[in-house]
Scaffold this motif. Structure first.
Motif, PDB file in Angstrom:
ATOM      1  N   GLY A 166      -3.744  34.964 -25.393  1.00  0.00           N
ATOM      2  CA  GLY A 166      -3.705  36.234 -24.682  1.00  0.00           C
ATOM      3  C   GLY A 166      -4.801  36.382 -23.652  1.00  0.00           C
ATOM      4  N   GLY A 167      -5.303  35.261 -23.143  1.00  0.00           N
ATOM      5  CA  GLY A 167      -6.333  35.295 -22.112  1.00  0.00           C
ATOM      6  C   GLY A 167      -7.737  35.031 -22.604  1.00  0.00           C
ATOM      7  N   ALA A 168      -7.952  34.962 -23.903  1.00  0.00           N
ATOM      8  CA  ALA A 168      -9.288  34.674 -24.435  1.00  0.00           C
ATOM      9  C   ALA A 168      -9.727  33.268 -24.017  1.00  0.00           C
ATOM     10  N   VAL A 169     -11.018  33.119 -23.738  1.00  0.00           N
ATOM     11  CA  VAL A 169     -11.562  31.839 -23.265  1.00  0.00           C
ATOM     12  C   VAL A 169     -12.298  31.154 -24.412  1.00  0.00           C
ATOM     13  N   PRO A 170     -11.880  29.961 -24.832  1.00  0.00           N
ATOM     14  CA  PRO A 170     -12.554  29.264 -25.932  1.00  0.00           C
ATOM     15  C   PRO A 170     -13.945  28.771 -25.521  1.00  0.00           C
ATOM     16  N   ARG A 171     -14.878  28.810 -26.471  1.00  0.00           N
ATOM     17  CA  ARG A 171     -16.172  28.180 -26.254  1.00  0.00           C
ATOM     18  C   ARG A 171     -16.266  26.852 -26.991  1.00  0.00           C
ATOM     19  N   PHE A 172     -15.363  26.617 -27.956  1.00  0.00           N
ATOM     20  CA  PHE A 172     -15.242  25.333 -28.651  1.00  0.00           C
ATOM     21  C   PHE A 172     -13.801  25.176 -29.100  1.00  0.00           C
ATOM     22  N   VAL A 173     -13.294  23.935 -29.024  1.00  0.00           N
ATOM     23  CA  VAL A 173     -11.961  23.625 -29.535  1.00  0.00           C
ATOM     24  C   VAL A 173     -12.060  22.338 -30.346  1.00  0.00           C
ATOM     25  N   GLY A 174     -11.563  22.371 -31.566  1.00  0.00           N
ATOM     26  CA  GLY A 174     -11.547  21.189 -32.421  1.00  0.00           C
ATOM     27  C   GLY A 174     -10.205  21.072 -33.116  1.00  0.00           C
ATOM     28  N   THR A 175      -9.915  19.886 -33.640  1.00  0.00           N
ATOM     29  CA  THR A 175      -8.638  19.673 -34.308  1.00  0.00           C
ATOM     30  C   THR A 175      -8.815  18.784 -35.527  1.00  0.00           C
ATOM     31  N   ASN A 176      -7.900  18.932 -36.489  1.00  0.00           N
ATOM     32  CA  ASN A 176      -7.801  18.019 -37.630  1.00  0.00           C
ATOM     33  C   ASN A 176      -6.321  17.722 -37.853  1.00  0.00           C
ATOM     34  N   ARG A 177      -5.970  17.194 -39.015  1.00  0.00           N
ATOM     35  CA  ARG A 177      -4.577  16.793 -39.247  1.00  0.00           C
ATOM     36  C   ARG A 177      -3.631  17.987 -39.335  1.00  0.00           C
ATOM     37  N   LEU A 178      -4.200  19.183 -39.459  1.00  0.00           N
ATOM     38  CA  LEU A 178      -3.374  20.371 -39.660  1.00  0.00           C
ATOM     39  C   LEU A 178      -3.401  21.335 -38.482  1.00  0.00           C
ATOM     40  N   ASP A 179      -4.586  21.699 -38.052  1.00  0.00           N
ATOM     41  CA  ASP A 179      -4.741  22.883 -37.215  1.00  0.00           C
ATOM     42  C   ASP A 179      -5.636  22.648 -36.009  1.00  0.00           C
ATOM     43  N   LEU A 180      -5.635  23.645 -35.145  1.00  0.00           N
ATOM     44  CA  LEU A 180      -6.557  23.732 -34.021  1.00  0.00           C
ATOM     45  C   LEU A 180      -7.559  24.832 -34.344  1.00  0.00           C
ATOM     46  N   VAL A 205     -10.560  27.202 -32.911  1.00  0.00           N
ATOM     47  CA  VAL A 205     -11.062  27.718 -31.637  1.00  0.00           C
ATOM     48  C   VAL A 205     -12.160  28.729 -31.914  1.00  0.00           C
ATOM     49  N   GLU A 206     -13.349  28.474 -31.398  1.00  0.00           N
ATOM     50  CA  GLU A 206     -14.410  29.481 -31.467  1.00  0.00           C
ATOM     51  C   GLU A 206     -14.411  30.281 -30.171  1.00  0.00           C
ATOM     52  N   VAL A 207     -14.519  31.598 -30.303  1.00  0.00           N
ATOM     53  CA  VAL A 207     -14.641  32.484 -29.146  1.00  0.00           C
ATOM     54  C   VAL A 207     -15.994  33.182 -29.198  1.00  0.00           C
ATOM     55  N   ASP A 208     -16.273  33.995 -28.204  1.00  0.00           N
ATOM     56  CA  ASP A 208     -17.636  34.489 -27.999  1.00  0.00           C
ATOM     57  C   ASP A 208     -18.116  35.478 -29.053  1.00  0.00           C
ATOM     58  N   SER A 209     -17.223  36.253 -29.640  1.00  0.00           N
ATOM     59  CA  SER A 209     -17.690  37.322 -30.527  1.00  0.00           C
ATOM     60  C   SER A 209     -16.631  37.692 -31.543  1.00  0.00           C
ATOM     61  N   GLU A 210     -17.080  38.360 -32.618  1.00  0.00           N
ATOM     62  CA  GLU A 210     -16.146  38.888 -33.602  1.00  0.00           C
ATOM     63  C   GLU A 210     -15.231  39.923 -32.966  1.00  0.00           C
ATOM     64  N   GLU A 211     -15.759  40.671 -32.035  1.00  0.00           N
ATOM     65  CA  GLU A 211     -14.940  41.653 -31.325  1.00  0.00           C
ATOM     66  C   GLU A 211     -13.786  40.973 -30.595  1.00  0.00           C
ATOM     67  N   ALA A 212     -14.067  39.797 -30.013  1.00  0.00           N
ATOM     68  CA  ALA A 212     -13.015  39.048 -29.325  1.00  0.00           C
ATOM     69  C   ALA A 212     -11.958  38.568 -30.311  1.00  0.00           C
ATOM     70  N   VAL A 213     -12.385  38.163 -31.513  1.00  0.00           N
ATOM     71  CA  VAL A 213     -11.433  37.747 -32.556  1.00  0.00           C
ATOM     72  C   VAL A 213     -10.524  38.911 -32.912  1.00  0.00           C
ATOM     73  N   ARG A 214     -11.103  40.056 -33.178  1.00  0.00           N
ATOM     74  CA  ARG A 214     -10.322  41.226 -33.585  1.00  0.00           C
ATOM     75  C   ARG A 214      -9.372  41.693 -32.482  1.00  0.00           C
ATOM     76  N   GLY A 215      -9.789  41.509 -31.234  1.00  0.00           N
ATOM     77  CA  GLY A 215      -9.003  42.023 -30.112  1.00  0.00           C
ATOM     78  C   GLY A 215      -7.947  41.078 -29.587  1.00  0.00           C
ATOM     79  N   LEU A 216      -7.801  39.913 -30.194  1.00  0.00           N
ATOM     80  CA  LEU A 216      -6.821  38.938 -29.715  1.00  0.00           C
ATOM     81  C   LEU A 216      -5.403  39.512 -29.718  1.00  0.00           C
ATOM     82  N   ALA A 223     -15.363  33.389 -34.934  1.00  0.00           N
ATOM     83  CA  ALA A 223     -16.631  33.715 -34.286  1.00  0.00           C
ATOM     84  C   ALA A 223     -17.626  34.092 -35.377  1.00  0.00           C
ATOM     85  N   ARG A 224     -18.888  34.015 -35.040  1.00  0.00           N
ATOM     86  CA  ARG A 224     -19.907  34.473 -35.986  1.00  0.00           C
ATOM     87  C   ARG A 224     -19.743  35.979 -36.196  1.00  0.00           C
ATOM     88  N   SER A 225     -19.895  36.421 -37.449  1.00  0.00           N
ATOM     89  CA  SER A 225     -19.701  37.833 -37.743  1.00  0.00           C
ATOM     90  C   SER A 225     -20.882  38.663 -37.259  1.00  0.00           C
TER      91      SER A 225
END
Length: 269
Positions: free
Chosen positions: A136-150, A152-163, A182-184
């Motif tokens: 929805g337009g959020a900009v990742p600050r980190f992207v990682g992957t494993n065998r299951l999932d992607l 994504v770290e974003v800038d703030s907990e507020e950004a997580v809640r507002g996705l 994001a860090r709480s």
């Protein structure tokens, strides 16, 4: 009739956390029947247990559309079901044979349940095309992957809640799920997350134990802590206490039974 319960996992009171249906079967019928039951329940996961001669249980998990390899909240709900119904004494640990190997559960005197799960570390990767659009337009600050999932770290907990994700685009990213974190900003918690699985028929999962197999080691490396407390910031919200021990993750949660019923239409075979 076959008994089926609905249990809110990672919750200390009804209508919080993540609901899972739990069904105990003497043996597994066809996969088609299992999938039809999960579709009928229309919860993020329905767990099917089958007792084994050695005292362990086979455990399978189905979303409304597919069988999955790993699920935390429905495992928590399954353990709660076996102890609450008296099928297993609470002093006895449980062992589950699953598509992700052996998983165990033990009950604490404080009412919390401890799950022993594998760690699923992520490695940094380039952001997939259109990831920001999927978020929805959020900009990742980190992207990682494993065998299951992607992850994504974003800038703030507020950004997580507002996705406000675009699930059609997200379903094209080629992964099981997208874990946004994001860090709480709340001192009670170390990090926050929301978890999305549109390819498996679950746009947003309320509380996802298996996602923390990746989130916990990621935040341990960032915060330098082996013990973490996490909040999954869905509409229902859930709290998880996490402890990393070598290549295993101990996930601690609570559970509450909210419904008990019976399946009236049984498998024909």
């Amino acid at each position: 009739m076959i008994e089926i319960h609905v249990i809110d996992a990672f919750a200390d009171k009804p209508f919080r956390g993540n609901p899972a249906a739990v069904c105990l079967l003497e043996r597994y019928p066809s996969d088609q029947w299992l999938q039809q039951v999960a579709m009928e329940m229309n919860l993020s996961e329905t767990a099917f247990l089958s007792p084994q001669q050695d005292g362990s249980y086979r455990l399978r998990w189905f979303t409304p559309t597919v069988e999955v390899d790993l699920c935390g909240h429905a495992t928590l709900a399954s353990a709660h079901y076996l102890w609450e119904t008296g099928r297993v004494d609470r002093k006895q640990a449980l062992a589950f044979h699953t598509l992700s190997g052996w998983l165990t559960a033990s009950a604490g005197e404080d009412g919390w349940i401890r799950l022993d799960f594998p760690v699923e570390r992520v490695t940094e990767t380039d952001a997939p095309a259109r990831l920001s659009d999927a978020l929805g337009g959020a900009v990742p600050r980190f992207v990682g992957t494993n065998r299951l999932d992607l992850l994504v770290e974003v800038d703030s907990e507020e950004a997580v809640r507002g996705l406000k994700p675009n699930f059609a685009i997200m379903a094209e990213l080629g992964v099981r799920g997208v874990l946004v974190t994001a860090r709480s900003q709340d001192e009670r918690y170390d990090f926050a997350s929301r978890c999305f699985f549109p390819t498996e028929g679950i746009d947003e999962d309320p509380v996802t134990g298996s996602a923390h197999c990746a989130l916990a080691p990621y935040w341990r490396d960032k915060l330098g802590k082996d013990r973490l407390t996490a909040i999954q910031s869905s509409a229902r919200t859930g709290i998880l206490k996490l402890a990393l021990v070598d290549d295993r993750l101990h996930i601690h949660g609570q559970a509450v039974t909210v419904l008990k019923g019976s399946l009236l239409h049984l498998p024909t075979e």
